[in-house]
Design a protein around this motif. Sequence first.
Motif, PDB file in Angstrom:
ATOM      1  N   UNK A   4       5.664  -8.207  -4.657  1.00 21.60           N
ATOM      2  CA  UNK A   4       4.310  -8.171  -4.097  1.00 21.60           C
ATOM      3  C   UNK A   4       3.319  -8.722  -5.113  1.00 21.60           C
ATOM      4  N   UNK A   5       2.312  -9.426  -4.592  1.00 24.25           N
ATOM      5  CA  UNK A   5       1.253  -9.952  -5.451  1.00 24.25           C
ATOM      6  C   UNK A   5       0.269  -8.863  -5.852  1.00 24.25           C
ATOM      7  N   UNK A   6       0.112  -7.876  -4.982  1.00 23.67           N
ATOM      8  CA  UNK A   6      -0.813  -6.775  -5.236  1.00 23.67           C
ATOM      9  C   UNK A   6      -0.156  -5.459  -4.795  1.00 23.67           C
ATOM     10  N   UNK A   7      -0.392  -4.422  -5.579  1.00 22.34           N
ATOM     11  CA  UNK A   7       0.056  -3.073  -5.217  1.00 22.34           C
ATOM     12  C   UNK A   7      -1.145  -2.140  -5.321  1.00 22.34           C
ATOM     13  N   UNK A  64      -1.482  -7.770  -9.604  1.00 19.59           N
ATOM     14  CA  UNK A  64      -2.452  -6.743  -9.997  1.00 19.59           C
ATOM     15  C   UNK A  64      -2.154  -5.472  -9.209  1.00 19.59           C
ATOM     16  N   UNK A  65      -2.206  -4.345  -9.893  1.00 20.37           N
ATOM     17  CA  UNK A  65      -2.026  -3.048  -9.247  1.00 20.37           C
ATOM     18  C   UNK A  65      -3.263  -2.193  -9.465  1.00 20.37           C
ATOM     19  N   UNK A  66      -3.636  -1.416  -8.451  1.00 23.60           N
ATOM     20  CA  UNK A  66      -4.761  -0.484  -8.554  1.00 23.60           C
ATOM     21  C   UNK A  66      -4.271   0.902  -8.135  1.00 23.60           C
ATOM     22  N   UNK A  84       0.873  -1.182   0.000  1.00 25.30           N
ATOM     23  CA  UNK A  84       0.000   0.000   0.000  1.00 25.30           C
ATOM     24  C   UNK A  84       0.906   1.228   0.000  1.00 25.30           C
ATOM     25  N   UNK A  85       1.023   1.880  -1.158  1.00 27.13           N
ATOM     26  CA  UNK A  85       1.915   3.035  -1.312  1.00 27.13           C
ATOM     27  C   UNK A  85       1.149   4.290  -0.923  1.00 27.13           C
TER      28      UNK A  85
END
Length: 416
Positions: free
Chosen positions: A237-240, A270-272, A177-178
């Motif tokens: 990371x698997x998700x960003x 996957x990134x959102x 979580x950026x």
Amino acid sequence: MDRVLRVFLSKFIRRGSIVFTTASGMKFSCGDGTGEPVFARFATTEAQRRVMLNPELALGEAYMDGDFVVENRSIAEVLAILFDQPTALPGWAKPQWWLRYLIRRVGQFNPRGRSQQNVAHHYDLDGRLYSLFLDADKQYSCAYFPTPSASLEDAQLAKKRHIAAKLLVGSGQRVLDIGCGWGGLGLYLAEVGGADVTGITLSTEQLQTARARAAEKHLARSAKFLLQDYRDVAGPFDRIVSVGMFEHVGVDFYDRFFKRCAELLTDDGVMLLHSIGRSTGPDVTSPWITKYIFPGGYIPAMSEVMPAIERAGLLICDMEILRLHYAETLKIWRERFMARRDEAVRLYDERFARMWEFYLAASEMSFRKMNLMNFQLQLTKRQGVVPMTRDYIGQEEARLRARENTSRPQLQMAGG
């Protein structure tokens, strides 16, 4: 000077109705007379002169200093009229806009040290200030209103659910979580989504709160929060996910941002990205916003974002434009702030309270009357990672909602 002011304002204000009173007592009306008239007064000739010379900066400063007074309504009504004119800027202010445009990259040049200073300017304010108007989860970004009557708490919960659904977050997945804020989204992904979350922020105030909340919810193992720049994170990371942080990156760092995200993301990841954006082309940040609220900040046009995504080798799998959701969010924030304005004065002072009132009102009207919106971009590194149709988003939301209702009933009240 009064006559010059009248000519300048009359040429710009063609819609609505504002009745101005100058410092010397002269009154004049601007606009076409539609709507309820707003009465405003200049308390000093110096404020009049500065507004004529540099309206984008000076109007907000005059309001902060008490030299521009709205007599019968609020500054929000004044800005609603000013932002609804046929041209976005008065003709006499356009040369200044061009100068700001030519040097805009200087203001949004955000290397590591400057990024942390800029974040501290806004996010390291007294935490009690944000409690005056945010929801219980301290979600300081655009809410998602599934229905017009949804409360702020429900809309912020719906935003987190909507984002988690697009991420297809699952148990044990490593999530970055950026720009994690006070930790609300990261805690949601850990507790409801079952993910192993690492949240990063450059705000010491937010970091302390996020860590305390994780400990309080017994999530310290699955929701870790670090004081770290996105350029220094170790993956994969698997998700960003990144919500409300991209506006602080700066155009010169878009390539670095997306390339780093591509490096950190697994091949099946996957990134959102959730960010404020412009529906029109590149522009400049308001000089008042830059000076007082978000130094180094810039709201991107889509035409500035897409090439950097392409150069990073990322694929856009889904794009959603949230149009008036932030206008409604800001309206609620402004109403809540005004209801507790006296507390803000006690925390800081009257000038600060007027500054914050102007900030919330100007932000709301920028979304309501001008070209701002929010976008959500779903990104992957290869085809076939997410389903072919968008039906899965609703299905995932239903699954997450069921988990909220069974494992975390308090979410309906606190928003996370």
